[in-house]
Design a protein around this motif. Structure first.
Motif, PDB file in Angstrom:
ATOM      1  N   LEU A 147       0.840  -1.200   0.000  1.00 34.38           N
ATOM      2  CA  LEU A 147       0.000   0.000   0.000  1.00 34.38           C
ATOM      3  C   LEU A 147       0.879   1.255   0.000  1.00 34.38           C
ATOM      4  CD1 LEU A 147      -2.887   1.005  -0.061  1.00 34.38           C
ATOM      5  CD2 LEU A 147      -2.953   0.902   2.419  1.00 34.38           C
ATOM      6  N   ASP A 148       1.961   1.228   0.783  1.00 31.03           N
ATOM      7  CA  ASP A 148       2.922   2.338   0.737  1.00 31.03           C
ATOM      8  C   ASP A 148       3.488   2.496  -0.679  1.00 31.03           C
ATOM      9  OD1 ASP A 148       2.616   2.946   3.379  1.00 31.03           O
ATOM     10  OD2 ASP A 148       4.504   2.049   4.043  1.00 31.03           O
ATOM     11  N   VAL A 151       2.446   6.781  -7.173  1.00 33.50           N
ATOM     12  CA  VAL A 151       1.701   7.912  -7.739  1.00 33.50           C
ATOM     13  C   VAL A 151       2.356   9.235  -7.340  1.00 33.50           C
ATOM     14  CG1 VAL A 151      -0.529   9.097  -7.716  1.00 33.50           C
ATOM     15  CG2 VAL A 151      -0.453   6.603  -7.822  1.00 33.50           C
ATOM     16  N   VAL A 152       2.734   9.365  -6.076  1.00 31.75           N
ATOM     17  CA  VAL A 152       3.377  10.586  -5.574  1.00 31.75           C
ATOM     18  C   VAL A 152       4.590  10.176  -4.741  1.00 31.75           C
ATOM     19  CG1 VAL A 152       3.109  12.713  -4.262  1.00 31.75           C
ATOM     20  CG2 VAL A 152       1.142  11.759  -5.474  1.00 31.75           C
ATOM     21  N   ARG A 161       5.122  10.341  -0.724  1.00 24.25           N
ATOM     22  CA  ARG A 161       3.868  10.653  -0.067  1.00 24.25           C
ATOM     23  C   ARG A 161       3.533   9.716   1.095  1.00 24.25           C
ATOM     24  NH1 ARG A 161       0.215  14.567   1.311  1.00 24.25           N
ATOM     25  NH2 ARG A 161      -1.774  13.606   1.780  1.00 24.25           N
ATOM     26  N   TYR A 165       7.276  17.816  -2.276  1.00 20.99           N
ATOM     27  CA  TYR A 165       7.244  16.773  -3.303  1.00 20.99           C
ATOM     28  C   TYR A 165       6.117  16.978  -4.311  1.00 20.99           C
ATOM     29  CZ  TYR A 165       4.030  14.865   0.206  1.00 20.99           C
ATOM     30  OH  TYR A 165       3.016  14.713   1.120  1.00 20.99           O
ATOM     31  N   LEU A 166       5.331  18.035  -4.118  1.00 17.51           N
ATOM     32  CA  LEU A 166       4.249  18.307  -5.078  1.00 17.51           C
ATOM     33  C   LEU A 166       4.584  19.469  -6.008  1.00 17.51           C
ATOM     34  CD1 LEU A 166       0.847  17.907  -3.233  1.00 17.51           C
ATOM     35  CD2 LEU A 166       2.059  16.323  -4.714  1.00 17.51           C
ATOM     36  N   ASP A 173       4.218  10.813   4.429  1.00 15.75           N
ATOM     37  CA  ASP A 173       3.491  12.018   4.832  1.00 15.75           C
ATOM     38  C   ASP A 173       1.984  11.778   4.773  1.00 15.75           C
ATOM     39  OD1 ASP A 173       2.900  14.622   5.558  1.00 15.75           O
ATOM     40  OD2 ASP A 173       3.103  15.404   3.501  1.00 15.75           O
ATOM     41  N   SER A 174       1.555  10.633   5.286  1.00 11.53           N
ATOM     42  CA  SER A 174       0.123  10.351   5.384  1.00 11.53           C
ATOM     43  C   SER A 174      -0.061   9.343   6.518  1.00 11.53           C
ATOM     44  CB  SER A 174      -0.412   9.784   4.061  1.00 11.53           C
ATOM     45  OG  SER A 174       0.291   8.610   3.709  1.00 11.53           O
ATOM     46  N   ARG A 175      -1.298   9.213   6.950  1.00  6.89           N
ATOM     47  CA  ARG A 175      -1.559   8.243   8.015  1.00  6.89           C
ATOM     48  C   ARG A 175      -1.524   6.842   7.430  1.00  6.89           C
ATOM     49  NH1 ARG A 175      -5.466   5.233   9.266  1.00  6.89           N
ATOM     50  NH2 ARG A 175      -7.234   6.330   8.315  1.00  6.89           N
ATOM     51  N   ARG A 176      -0.725   5.985   8.012  1.00  7.10           N
ATOM     52  CA  ARG A 176      -0.617   4.616   7.496  1.00  7.10           C
ATOM     53  C   ARG A 176      -1.923   3.857   7.704  1.00  7.10           C
ATOM     54  NH1 ARG A 176       4.428   0.909   8.072  1.00  7.10           N
ATOM     55  NH2 ARG A 176       3.746   0.358   5.989  1.00  7.10           N
ATOM     56  N   ALA A 177      -2.140   2.859   6.887  1.00  5.64           N
ATOM     57  CA  ALA A 177      -3.362   2.069   6.985  1.00  5.64           C
ATOM     58  C   ALA A 177      -3.396   1.279   8.283  1.00  5.64           C
ATOM     59  CB  ALA A 177      -3.458   1.117   5.794  1.00  5.64           C
ATOM     60  N   THR A 220      -2.095  25.028   6.038  1.00 10.59           N
ATOM     61  CA  THR A 220      -1.374  23.820   5.650  1.00 10.59           C
ATOM     62  C   THR A 220      -0.844  24.013   4.228  1.00 10.59           C
ATOM     63  OG1 THR A 220      -2.983  22.550   6.932  1.00 10.59           O
ATOM     64  CG2 THR A 220      -1.513  21.306   5.483  1.00 10.59           C
ATOM     65  N   VAL A 231       1.042   4.140  -3.057  1.00 16.41           N
ATOM     66  CA  VAL A 231       0.934   5.587  -2.825  1.00 16.41           C
ATOM     67  C   VAL A 231       2.179   6.299  -3.357  1.00 16.41           C
ATOM     68  CG1 VAL A 231       0.896   7.354  -1.020  1.00 16.41           C
ATOM     69  CG2 VAL A 231      -0.659   5.394  -0.880  1.00 16.41           C
ATOM     70  N   LEU A 277      -9.334  21.410   4.050  1.00 18.77           N
ATOM     71  CA  LEU A 277      -7.947  21.447   4.534  1.00 18.77           C
ATOM     72  C   LEU A 277      -7.796  22.554   5.583  1.00 18.77           C
ATOM     73  CD1 LEU A 277      -5.122  20.186   4.161  1.00 18.77           C
ATOM     74  CD2 LEU A 277      -4.632  22.033   2.548  1.00 18.77           C
TER      75      LEU A 277
END
Lengths: 223, 223
Positions: free
Chosen positions: A131-132, A138-139, A142, A216-217, A145-149, A211, A135, A207
């Protein structure tokens, strides 16, 4: 990621019946084409008929992971031994090729076709890693920098895996190949480059104010 | 081209097992997605296994034409009655969707999946019309500004046709769908728009000096 060496061994499924001069089995080329894509097209057979669906994917080493939904048909069928025969294709369009003759019009592209047997990823640890990777595919950057599953989300995530074994790339580059007798015709000929670009990030409606968009974007074309 | 009305009738092959709320059978929507693409992914079955290949295509009314090469496997097999079962899929990526949670990451996209039986186009007159449509699908207006195919070239062009009957579109739009308890997390969330753009035309090496690029090649994104 692209320091792989060597080649995949051609098989009856990976030698094209036409255009063999454009085919390649080079491992580093295959990896670079796979890693540059966003969506693959996943093909499987349902009741003797072909089905082709777009979906997210990621590569880790010599294994390809394809995203699905639990309960979807291909995921269910892949769960029965020995797995689901699939064909996964990733294609990049690089240019429109305009020749003087209609017949010699073409496109420049890079594509990879993977044949194999897909099986579901069931181990929670491997699923979390995949799953990481999905993600980050695609980015890049990322997933950190997101909440893990959590366990519930991992259970609701379905992923198919297949080995990169029966694999080929196909690439067209260069300008139009007009016939000599057409060269004096008045029609313009050449290439129109085609690129995929990112626009400026658009914050979610909800949002939290202040923020800022992460580094990275940065806008630009896909590397 | 997009003033079609009505809908395609759903069939067992066009109702998705998952994500039904994103499915549409609207004829005008399907046409617009097909017409905005460059390449389709053509799926067929070879010895019980799926094959997915990228290729050029064009729509004329309610008929889809897929480009091939004479002698290629799917073209040969489509020549035997009653034709070749195929699945043709066209996908546009519109945005990367970044949620606070890894699990809710997604992409915005528009796709069309066409199921049908493909048969080769053999009548020279229809073939000439289709070749023009294939060229104009990639570069609108181009077929009139190129040398038309002669009899030999038409014989060397292979095209498959299938009717738009078993057809569905699938579309995701909008921002991330984070869970309420994740909204206060510090991660940026939102969309990164993705577009396909044209670069400046690159003349062929052997283009006659003074031949300027035509008006229909203005740089910009695909309409």
């Amino acid at each position: 990621m692209n320091n792989a060496t060597g080649s995949y061994a051609p098989t009856p499924y990976t030698v094209p019946t036409r255009g063999r001069e454009r085919a390649s089995y080079d491992r580093a080329l295959v990896h670079s084409i796979l890693d540059a894509g966003y969506l693959c097209h996943l093909g499987f057979v349902r009741e003797g008929r072909p089905v082709v669906l777009p979906t997210l994917y990621a590569r880790i080493g010599e294994r390809l992971y394809v995203h699905g939904s639990t309960g979807s048909r291909p995921l269910r069928e892949a769960g029965a031994a020995p797995g689901l025969p699939v064909c996964v294709t990733v294609t990049h369009l690089d240019a429109l090729v305009l020749a003087r003759s209609a017949f010699h019009h073409s496109v420049n592209y890079r594509s990879v076709v993977v044949h194999g047997t897909a099986t579901p990823v069931t181990a929670p640890e491997e699923k979390a890693t995949v799953l990481d990777a999905l993600v980050d595919h695609v980015v890049p950057g990322r997933s950190a920098d997101s909440r893990r599953a959590d366990a519930r989300e991992l259970a609701a995530t379905a992923v198919l895996a297949l080995e990169l074994e029966e694999v080929s790339a196909k690439v067209r580059t260069g300008g139009p190949n007009d016939d000599p007798e057409d060269l004096s015709l008045p029609h313009w000929s050449g290439l129109v480059p085609v690129r995929v670009v990112h626009g400026d990030p658009v914050p979610a409606d909800d949002l939290s104010p202040g923020t800022s968009a992460p580094d990275y974007l940065t806008a630009g074309s896909r590397p």
